[in-house]
Design a protein around this motif. Structure first.
Motif, PDB file in Angstrom:
ATOM      1  N   ILE A 153      83.897  22.016  69.716  1.00  0.00           N
ATOM      2  CA  ILE A 153      83.809  20.795  70.186  1.00  0.00           C
ATOM      3  C   ILE A 153      82.368  20.359  70.512  1.00  0.00           C
ATOM      4  CG2 ILE A 153      84.205  19.200  72.189  1.00  0.00           C
ATOM      5  CD1 ILE A 153      86.337  21.137  72.903  1.00  0.00           C
ATOM      6  N   ASP A 154      81.696  19.487  69.495  1.00  0.00           N
ATOM      7  CA  ASP A 154      80.260  19.103  69.201  1.00  0.00           C
ATOM      8  C   ASP A 154      79.973  17.832  70.241  1.00  0.00           C
ATOM      9  OD1 ASP A 154      77.658  18.581  68.615  1.00  0.00           O
ATOM     10  OD2 ASP A 154      78.442  18.681  66.353  1.00  0.00           O
ATOM     11  N   PHE A 201      87.769  12.086  70.781  1.00  0.00           N
ATOM     12  CA  PHE A 201      87.337  12.097  69.300  1.00  0.00           C
ATOM     13  C   PHE A 201      87.535  10.500  68.689  1.00  0.00           C
ATOM     14  CE2 PHE A 201      87.221  14.737  65.271  1.00  0.00           C
ATOM     15  CZ  PHE A 201      85.940  14.020  64.723  1.00  0.00           C
ATOM     16  N   ASP A 202      88.444   9.792  69.022  1.00  0.00           N
ATOM     17  CA  ASP A 202      88.502   8.388  68.668  1.00  0.00           C
ATOM     18  C   ASP A 202      87.632   7.644  69.391  1.00  0.00           C
ATOM     19  OD1 ASP A 202      90.576   9.070  66.813  1.00  0.00           O
ATOM     20  OD2 ASP A 202      92.224   8.996  68.205  1.00  0.00           O
ATOM     21  N   ALA A 203      87.252   7.598  70.744  1.00  0.00           N
ATOM     22  CA  ALA A 203      86.380   7.012  71.643  1.00  0.00           C
ATOM     23  C   ALA A 203      84.980   7.256  71.239  1.00  0.00           C
ATOM     24  CB  ALA A 203      86.486   7.228  72.780  1.00  0.00           C
ATOM     25  N   LYS A 210      86.879   6.166  60.922  1.00  0.00           N
ATOM     26  CA  LYS A 210      86.045   6.203  62.109  1.00  0.00           C
ATOM     27  C   LYS A 210      85.439   7.802  62.604  1.00  0.00           C
ATOM     28  CE  LYS A 210      88.496   5.342  65.536  1.00  0.00           C
ATOM     29  NZ  LYS A 210      88.932   4.432  66.726  1.00  0.00           N
ATOM     30  N   ARG A 211      86.325   8.591  62.494  1.00  0.00           N
ATOM     31  CA  ARG A 211      85.827   9.987  62.934  1.00  0.00           C
ATOM     32  C   ARG A 211      84.971  10.576  62.023  1.00  0.00           C
ATOM     33  NH1 ARG A 211      91.618  13.233  64.678  1.00  0.00           N
ATOM     34  NH2 ARG A 211      91.871  11.718  66.491  1.00  0.00           N
ATOM     35  N   THR A 212      85.036  10.436  60.580  1.00  0.00           N
ATOM     36  CA  THR A 212      83.831  10.701  59.619  1.00  0.00           C
ATOM     37  C   THR A 212      82.525   9.838  60.267  1.00  0.00           C
ATOM     38  OG1 THR A 212      85.427  10.986  57.819  1.00  0.00           O
ATOM     39  CG2 THR A 212      83.197  10.701  57.373  1.00  0.00           C
ATOM     40  N   ARG A 227      85.520  20.036  64.795  1.00  0.00           N
ATOM     41  CA  ARG A 227      85.444  20.598  63.338  1.00  0.00           C
ATOM     42  C   ARG A 227      86.557  21.947  63.573  1.00  0.00           C
ATOM     43  NH1 ARG A 227      82.223  19.856  59.267  1.00  0.00           N
ATOM     44  NH2 ARG A 227      80.732  18.999  60.528  1.00  0.00           N
ATOM     45  N   ASP A 228      87.526  21.719  63.061  1.00  0.00           N
ATOM     46  CA  ASP A 228      88.624  22.845  63.234  1.00  0.00           C
ATOM     47  C   ASP A 228      88.434  23.657  61.841  1.00  0.00           C
ATOM     48  OD1 ASP A 228      89.674  21.873  65.634  1.00  0.00           O
ATOM     49  OD2 ASP A 228      90.928  20.575  64.787  1.00  0.00           O
ATOM     50  N   SER A 229      88.762  25.056  62.215  1.00  0.00           N
ATOM     51  CA  SER A 229      88.757  26.018  61.200  1.00  0.00           C
ATOM     52  C   SER A 229      90.224  26.086  60.577  1.00  0.00           C
ATOM     53  CB  SER A 229      88.273  27.324  61.716  1.00  0.00           C
ATOM     54  OG  SER A 229      89.281  27.693  62.877  1.00  0.00           O
ATOM     55  N   GLY A 230      90.256  26.850  59.670  1.00  0.00           N
ATOM     56  CA  GLY A 230      91.851  26.970  59.045  1.00  0.00           C
ATOM     57  C   GLY A 230      92.761  27.663  59.631  1.00  0.00           C
TER      58      GLY A 230
END
Length: 417
Positions: free
Chosen positions: A137-138, A106-108, A18-20, A114-117
């Motif tokens: 946060i996009d 995010f789930d909604a 779903k997030r993808t 997109r998190d960095s390492g």
């Protein structure tokens, strides 16, 4: 020395299908079609849709306000690089709470992340210094879903107005029904107790009016209004007497006409008419469809339909009219079956077993007969009564036509007394 175990540190939030999908949808957003003010206004009204609560809406508004207005221009990128600690300070929550709230957003499908390492948020710029992408946060998903979310808000507002109107009408009908029960004098105490029990059952089924849907409230209001009309109308016996007087044969001596046939208890089988008191195995195709062995139960849907007419069932079960149910076809009677089960207190399991063993049409007739007998206080456990009828149908020992014609004849006799 023993083997040294190295625990791999997670590299970001869990990525689900779903997030993808939300990330891909954000990539297709047309930046420049929606302004920051429009998104901020939308975020404040999303709580009425039930997608997010007040705290999540507060955080979303804070994120949108952080983005520069020019980032929503066609050449901009509405990506926020503020840390959880800073966002927590702005909304008065802990950093851990903010992290969980971001996951819910995010789930909604209201933000993508997109998190960095190293869990840092930073922009990725081109040679001209313009932000092309980044870890943060996009907000582009809000732009892509702006029309959809605005429609959800509009529908929620319409539903709210309809629910408020239906709630007011339902409360008025409930108050009028209780007042009618306390003031009417033309019915017996037993009938008034029965109608009062029906009103109480409707009240229990609806529950808190503010929490019920507008559809449930409208249906309950119709039922209450029908009960009020039934309580306030002319007594049934007097009405039937007037009807008999209006249909008296004028050519009979002393204007007295004695009916020799009953319009309720005759059925047509093949090409001849026969009495309902005759041999039921000869004049009732309806019962033949029930007299099946256990190996033939699954074929009950393909058997001939009932020889009794739908009007015979309606005359046998006058309680349907009290509840405002006036089926004009067998399909409507089947559609009313769940509602009849709720009025009688029959469980879903008992209804499904009846449909499985008898078929939808015959099960609907069985439920209607059970409801009528329950309203007459002849049955204490409607669910158990229906299960007993289902078991008899499995053994081929159920004669629903007898019950239908018997109830119709009894109602006719009570009407002419």
């Amino acid at each position: 020395m023993g083997n040294t175990q190295i625990h791999a540190r997670p590299t970001g939030r869990t990525i689900t299908p779903k997030r993808t999908h939300f990330r891909q949808l954000a990539e297709s957003a047309e930046i420049g079609t929606v302004t920051r003010a429009q998104l901020a206004g939308l975020a404040q009204t999303l709580t009425c849709t039930g997608l997010i609560n007040g705290t999540e809406s507060h955080l979303l508004v804070a994120i949108i306000s952080t983005a520069p207005a020019e980032s929503f221009d066609p050449s901009g990128r509405p990506i926020i690089f503020k840390s959880n600690r800073q966002l927590a300070f702005e909304i008065g929550r802990s950093a851990g709470r903010v992290s969980r709230l971001l996951s819910r957003l995010f789930d909604a499908g209201l933000i993508t992340m997109r998190d960095s390492g190293n869990y840092k948020r930073y922009p990725i710029r081109n040679c001209r210094g313009e932000i092309m992408d980044g870890c943060g946060i996009d907000l582009r998903i809000l732009i892509a879903r702006y029309t959809e979310l605005s429609e959800l808000v509009r529908q929620a507002r319409i539903e709210k107005r309809e629910t408020d109107a239906a709630c007011r009408r339902y409360r008025g009908a409930l108050r009028a029904a209780r007042y009618a029960l306390s003031t009417v004098e033309q019915h017996s105490k037993q009938i008034l107790r029965h109608i009062g029990a029906r009103v109480d059952r409707i009240d229990v089924l609806v529950g808190t009016a503010r929490s019920a849907s507008s559809k449930v409230l409208r249906r309950a209001t119709v039922l209450l209004e029908r009960l009020i009309e039934w309580l306030m109308r002319i007594p049934r016996k007097a009405a039937e007497a007037q009807e008999m007087e209006s249909t008296t044969c004028t050519g009979v001596e002393n204007d007295i006409h004695i009916p020799i046939t009953s319009p309720y208890i005759s059925v047509e089988s093949s090409n001849t008419w026969s009495s309902a008191n005759a041999n039921p195995t000869r004049n009732s195709i309806f019962e033949k469809s029930l007299e099946l062995g256990e190996n033939e139960i699954s074929y009950s849907q393909n058997l001939p339909k009932a020889a009794v007419a739908l009007q015979d069932v309606i005359k046998a079960v006058p309680i349907l009219q009290v509840y405002g149910l006036a089926p004009k076809s067998w399909a409507e009677l089947v559609r009313f079956m769940p509602l009849m089960c709720r009025f009688a207190g029959i469980s879903e399991d008992a209804r499904s077993r009846a449909v499985e063993r008898m078929g939808e049409q015959q099960a609907a007739v069985a439920v209607a007969v059970t409801l009528e007998k329950y309203s007459r206080q002849e049955v204490n456990s409607p669910g158990g009564y229906l299960r007993a009828m289902t078991n008899r149908a499995s053994l081929g020992d159920l004669h629903l036509a007898r019950s239908v014609f018997g109830l119709a004849a009894r109602n006719y006799k009570e009407a002419i007394k």
